[in-house]
Design a protein around this motif. Structure first.
Motif, mmCIF file in Angstrom:
data_model
loop_
_atom_site.group_PDB
_atom_site.id
_atom_site.type_symbol
_atom_site.label_atom_id
_atom_site.label_comp_id
_atom_site.label_asym_id
_atom_site.label_seq_id
_atom_site.Cartn_x
_atom_site.Cartn_y
_atom_site.Cartn_z
ATOM 1 N N TRP A 1 0.837 -1.200 0.000
ATOM 2 C CA TRP A 1 0.000 0.000 0.000
ATOM 3 C C TRP A 1 0.877 1.258 0.000
ATOM 4 O O TRP A 1 1.899 1.323 0.689
ATOM 5 N N PHE A 2 0.413 2.220 -0.780
ATOM 6 C CA PHE A 2 0.923 3.579 -0.726
ATOM 7 C C PHE A 2 -0.263 4.473 -0.377
ATOM 8 O O PHE A 2 -1.415 4.038 -0.410
ATOM 9 N N ARG A 3 -0.002 5.708 -0.058
ATOM 10 C CA ARG A 3 -1.080 6.675 0.170
ATOM 11 C C ARG A 3 -0.647 8.040 -0.347
ATOM 12 O O ARG A 3 0.551 8.343 -0.437
ATOM 13 N N GLU B 1 3.068 14.188 -2.135
ATOM 14 C CA GLU B 1 3.447 13.098 -3.020
ATOM 15 C C GLU B 1 2.969 11.767 -2.441
ATOM 16 O O GLU B 1 2.752 11.636 -1.237
ATOM 17 N N ARG B 2 2.834 10.799 -3.329
ATOM 18 C CA ARG B 2 2.458 9.465 -2.893
ATOM 19 C C ARG B 2 3.584 8.893 -2.037
ATOM 20 O O ARG B 2 4.754 9.012 -2.387
ATOM 21 N N GLU B 3 3.221 8.280 -0.916
ATOM 22 C CA GLU B 3 4.232 7.748 -0.012
ATOM 23 C C GLU B 3 3.945 6.292 0.350
ATOM 24 O O GLU B 3 2.791 5.865 0.420
ATOM 25 N N VAL C 1 -5.227 -8.924 0.040
ATOM 26 C CA VAL C 1 -4.310 -8.361 1.028
ATOM 27 C C VAL C 1 -5.090 -7.347 1.852
ATOM 28 O O VAL C 1 -6.006 -6.690 1.341
ATOM 29 N N PHE C 2 -4.754 -7.247 3.129
ATOM 30 C CA PHE C 2 -5.469 -6.378 4.047
ATOM 31 C C PHE C 2 -4.506 -5.363 4.671
ATOM 32 O O PHE C 2 -3.325 -5.650 4.853
ATOM 33 N N LEU C 3 -5.067 -4.219 5.009
ATOM 34 C CA LEU C 3 -4.332 -3.245 5.795
ATOM 35 C C LEU C 3 -5.204 -2.891 6.989
ATOM 36 O O LEU C 3 -6.208 -2.187 6.830
ATOM 37 N N GLN C 4 -4.863 -3.418 8.148
ATOM 38 C CA GLN C 4 -5.584 -3.098 9.380
ATOM 39 C C GLN C 4 -4.969 -1.832 9.956
ATOM 40 O O GLN C 4 -3.780 -1.798 10.285
ATOM 41 N N ASP D 1 -3.434 10.544 8.800
ATOM 42 C CA ASP D 1 -3.576 9.342 7.976
ATOM 43 C C ASP D 1 -4.571 9.563 6.837
ATOM 44 O O ASP D 1 -4.722 8.681 5.977
ATOM 45 N N THR D 2 -5.249 10.689 6.843
ATOM 46 C CA THR D 2 -6.199 10.991 5.781
ATOM 47 C C THR D 2 -5.485 11.045 4.433
ATOM 48 O O THR D 2 -4.503 11.775 4.266
ATOM 49 N N ALA D 3 -5.966 10.246 3.499
ATOM 50 C CA ALA D 3 -5.324 10.152 2.181
ATOM 51 C C ALA D 3 -6.117 9.202 1.306
ATOM 52 O O ALA D 3 -7.017 8.493 1.796
ATOM 53 N N VAL D 4 -5.761 9.175 0.042
ATOM 54 C CA VAL D 4 -6.224 8.101 -0.831
ATOM 55 C C VAL D 4 -5.197 6.974 -0.720
ATOM 56 O O VAL D 4 -3.992 7.214 -0.881
ATOM 57 N N TYR D 5 -5.675 5.805 -0.422
ATOM 58 C CA TYR D 5 -4.804 4.646 -0.241
ATOM 59 C C TYR D 5 -4.837 3.777 -1.499
ATOM 60 O O TYR D 5 -5.911 3.412 -1.977
ATOM 61 N N TYR D 6 -3.655 3.474 -2.005
ATOM 62 C CA TYR D 6 -3.510 2.701 -3.238
ATOM 63 C C TYR D 6 -2.844 1.361 -2.944
ATOM 64 O O TYR D 6 -1.779 1.310 -2.324
ATOM 65 N N CYS D 7 -3.472 0.324 -3.418
ATOM 66 C CA CYS D 7 -2.904 -1.007 -3.333
ATOM 67 C C CYS D 7 -2.042 -1.251 -4.570
ATOM 68 O O CYS D 7 -2.346 -0.733 -5.645
ATOM 69 N N TYR D 8 -0.975 -2.023 -4.411
ATOM 70 C CA TYR D 8 -0.183 -2.404 -5.576
ATOM 71 C C TYR D 8 0.212 -3.869 -5.504
ATOM 72 O O TYR D 8 0.229 -4.470 -4.430
ATOM 73 N N ALA D 9 0.526 -4.399 -6.666
ATOM 74 C CA ALA D 9 0.998 -5.776 -6.771
ATOM 75 C C ALA D 9 2.232 -5.794 -7.656
ATOM 76 O O ALA D 9 2.197 -5.259 -8.768
ATOM 77 N N ASP D 10 3.291 -6.377 -7.179
ATOM 78 C CA ASP D 10 4.494 -6.591 -7.985
ATOM 79 C C ASP D 10 4.453 -8.022 -8.502
ATOM 80 O O ASP D 10 4.548 -8.978 -7.734
ATOM 81 N N VAL D 11 4.283 -8.134 -9.817
ATOM 82 C CA VAL D 11 4.098 -9.432 -10.456
ATOM 83 C C VAL D 11 5.357 -9.783 -11.226
ATOM 84 O O VAL D 11 5.793 -9.028 -12.107
ATOM 85 N N ARG D 12 5.927 -10.925 -10.901
ATOM 86 C CA ARG D 12 7.165 -11.348 -11.556
ATOM 87 C C ARG D 12 6.864 -12.203 -12.770
ATOM 88 O O ARG D 12 6.157 -13.200 -12.687
ATOM 89 N N ALA D 13 7.398 -11.783 -13.893
ATOM 90 C CA ALA D 13 7.346 -12.591 -15.111
ATOM 91 C C ALA D 13 8.772 -12.547 -15.661
ATOM 92 O O ALA D 13 9.709 -12.813 -14.931
ATOM 93 N N THR D 14 8.915 -12.211 -16.921
ATOM 94 C CA THR D 14 10.270 -12.001 -17.437
ATOM 95 C C THR D 14 10.899 -10.823 -16.693
ATOM 96 O O THR D 14 12.069 -10.842 -16.324
ATOM 97 N N LEU D 15 10.095 -9.803 -16.505
ATOM 98 C CA LEU D 15 10.457 -8.658 -15.666
ATOM 99 C C LEU D 15 9.391 -8.527 -14.593
ATOM 100 O O LEU D 15 8.279 -9.039 -14.735
ATOM 101 N N THR D 16 9.704 -7.825 -13.549
ATOM 102 C CA THR D 16 8.712 -7.540 -12.514
ATOM 103 C C THR D 16 7.955 -6.275 -12.894
ATOM 104 O O THR D 16 8.572 -5.248 -13.208
#
Length: 118
Positions: A36-38, A44-46, A78-81, A89-104
């Motif tokens: 997660w980023f926010r 800036e996104r952190e 995935v959860f963020l408790q 903590d007020t922000a837009v929260y963004y989930c991300y996924a790093d997917v490995r293939a030939t490149l991540t």
């Protein structure tokens, strides 16, 4: 293409809890590093937290001890408790996924708004 769907955002009082969820498709979800980023208005996104395929998690100093990231590979989620939330903590929260293939490759969700009232 990996489409992530966040849920659980909303308005919460300072000191209260909130749980965010992020669902990701794919038979190989268990191999994704998730996190997660926010982004607060005018800032800036952190980084917030991440969890790898072995379940090892890392947190930003600003949330350490208050937020917990976890994953349920059977549910591809995935959860963020978030506990003891603060107005900052007020922000837009963004989930991300790093997917490995030939490149991540990193995929992002559309974001979910979290607003903490004082």
């Amino acid at each position: 293409q990996v489409q992530l769907v966040e849920s659980g955002g909303g308005l919460v009082q300072a000191g209260g809890p909130l749980r965010l969820s992020c669902a990701a498709p794919g038979r190989t979800f268990s191999t994704y590093t998730m996190g997660w980023f926010r982004q607060a208005p005018g800032k800036e996104r952190e980084f917030v937290a991440t969890i790898n395929s072995n379940g090892v998690s890392t947190y930003a100093d600003s949330v350490k001890g208050r937020f917990t990231i976890s994953r349920d590979n059977a549910k591809n989620t995935v959860f963020l408790q978030m506990n003891s939330v603060k107005p900052e903590d007020t922000a837009v929260y963004y989930c991300y996924a790093d997917v490995r293939a030939t490149l991540t490759k990193r995929y992002w969700g559309p974001g979910t708004q979290v607003t903490v009232s004082s």
